[in-house]
Design a protein around this motif. Structure first.
Motif, short mmCIF file in Angstrom:
data_model
loop_
_atom_site.label_atom_id
_atom_site.label_comp_id
_atom_site.label_asym_id
_atom_site.label_seq_id
_atom_site.Cartn_x
_atom_site.Cartn_y
_atom_site.Cartn_z
N THR A 1 70.55 43.96 37.61
CA THR A 1 70.23 45.02 38.56
C THR A 1 71.47 45.51 39.28
OG1 THR A 1 68.06 44.01 38.88
CG2 THR A 1 68.73 45.66 40.48
N ALA A 2 72.38 44.59 39.61
CA ALA A 2 73.63 44.99 40.27
C ALA A 2 74.45 45.90 39.37
CB ALA A 2 74.43 43.75 40.65
N ARG B 1 78.00 42.92 46.53
CA ARG B 1 78.98 43.89 46.04
C ARG B 1 79.99 44.20 47.13
NH1 ARG B 1 75.55 48.90 43.97
NH2 ARG B 1 77.55 49.91 44.41
N SER C 1 79.29 47.85 48.78
CA SER C 1 77.96 48.18 49.27
C SER C 1 77.37 46.98 50.01
CB SER C 1 77.05 48.56 48.09
OG SER C 1 75.70 48.66 48.48
N THR D 1 74.24 46.35 49.75
CA THR D 1 73.09 45.96 48.94
C THR D 1 73.32 44.59 48.31
OG1 THR D 1 72.71 48.28 48.39
CG2 THR D 1 71.57 46.65 47.05
N ASP E 1 73.33 47.73 36.83
CA ASP E 1 72.60 49.00 36.65
C ASP E 1 72.84 49.94 37.83
OD1 ASP E 1 71.61 48.07 34.25
OD2 ASP E 1 69.61 47.60 35.01
N ASP E 2 72.84 49.39 39.04
CA ASP E 2 73.07 50.22 40.22
C ASP E 2 74.49 50.78 40.23
OD1 ASP E 2 70.53 49.91 41.14
OD2 ASP E 2 71.06 48.86 42.99
N ILE E 3 75.47 49.96 39.84
CA ILE E 3 76.85 50.43 39.82
C ILE E 3 77.02 51.57 38.82
CG2 ILE E 3 79.20 49.76 39.15
CD1 ILE E 3 78.60 47.03 40.46
N TYR F 1 71.46 41.42 45.68
CA TYR F 1 70.57 41.30 44.53
C TYR F 1 70.30 39.83 44.22
CZ TYR F 1 72.68 45.94 43.85
OH TYR F 1 73.17 47.22 44.03
N THR G 1 74.75 53.68 37.91
CA THR G 1 74.08 54.85 38.49
C THR G 1 74.93 55.50 39.57
OG1 THR G 1 71.89 53.93 38.03
CG2 THR G 1 72.02 55.64 39.71
N GLU G 2 75.58 54.69 40.38
CA GLU G 2 76.35 55.20 41.52
C GLU G 2 77.74 55.72 41.12
OE1 GLU G 2 76.29 52.22 44.60
OE2 GLU G 2 74.15 51.86 44.27
N TYR G 3 78.23 55.29 39.97
CA TYR G 3 79.54 55.75 39.49
C TYR G 3 79.38 56.32 38.07
CZ TYR G 3 81.48 52.85 43.29
OH TYR G 3 81.78 52.28 44.50
#
Length: 218
Positions: free
Chosen positions: A21-22, A9, A12, A14, A24-26, A16, A28-30
């Motif tokens: 999963t990438a 990314r 970040s 991070t 899903d994280d985005i 993957y 959550t973070e935005y």
């Protein structure tokens, strides 16, 4: 092939081994939408398949609605999404997304009659400013190349959806289905090796366009 750390990314450190999963994280973070342009980039060869029991490789729902910034998924010709006879990427009520250089294979929902008919490599429902660029969509069932899928790309109630420099092939119902959409662009792209089969849907076609305000083919 599903190499660890193949998915990166821009916003970040991070890494993957899969797109789901990438994304899903985005989300959550935005939670209120992107505050900057974000690019997911594939840096080593990655093959992603559907989580058992899921209908799509990855999904976004109510993400970045009305946002000013873009999310770009850059497959870099290294990302293959095996749709496993079901669906690839689904977007509902989500805006400003670019999919680039991604290979969609096994988009052969015709093979498994228990799944809903309208599975596709990409499904856009009520989304704005979406683009597929330099992608390939193959509807053949990998275990039997004589069997092909129903739909390649489905766009519904969206606006400003562009398919650019993309190949869509081996479908037996509709290669592209666009319904009730503001603007749709099909630029320097191809639909090939599609054979309509009676009985799958009432009106099979290479491309079905209905209730579209502006449609451009170049």
């Amino acid at each position: 092939i599903d190499l660890i750390n193949g998915v990166t990314r821009s916003d970040s450190s991070t890494t993957y081994n899969n797109i789901k999963t990438a994304l899903d994280d985005i989300v959550t973070e935005y939670p209120s939408g992107l505050t900057q342009n974000v690019e997911i980039t594939i840096v080593s060869e990655v093959l992603n398949t559907i989580v058992p029991g899921a209908d799509w490789v990855a999904e976004l729902f109510e993400f970045n609605r009305g946002g000013l910034f873009f999310l770009k998924i850059n497959g870099a010709d290294l990302l293959t999404l095996d749709c496993d006879t079901v669906g690839g990427l689904r977007f509902d009520f989500s805006d400003n997304i670019i999919m680039q250089k991604i290979k969609f294979v096994n988009v052969s929902s015709l093979q498994n009659h228990s799944v809903p008919e309208q599975m596709a490599a990409v499904f856009s429902n009520a989304c704005n400013n979406m683009m597929m660029d330099q992608c390939s969509v193959d509807g053949r069932y990998l275990d039997n190349l004589l069997i092909a899928g129903r739909y390649g790309v489905i766009v519904k109630e969206s606006n400003n959806f562009t398919i650019s420099r993309t190949s869509i092939e081996y479908f037996k119902a509709t290669g592209i289905d666009v319904e009730t959409t503001g603007a749709f662009f099909f630029i320097k792209s191809t639909i090939s090796n599609c054979t309509s089969v009676a009985g799958i849907i009432s009106q099979p076609s290479l491309m079905q366009i209905s209730n579209v305000d502006y449609f451009k083919v170049d």
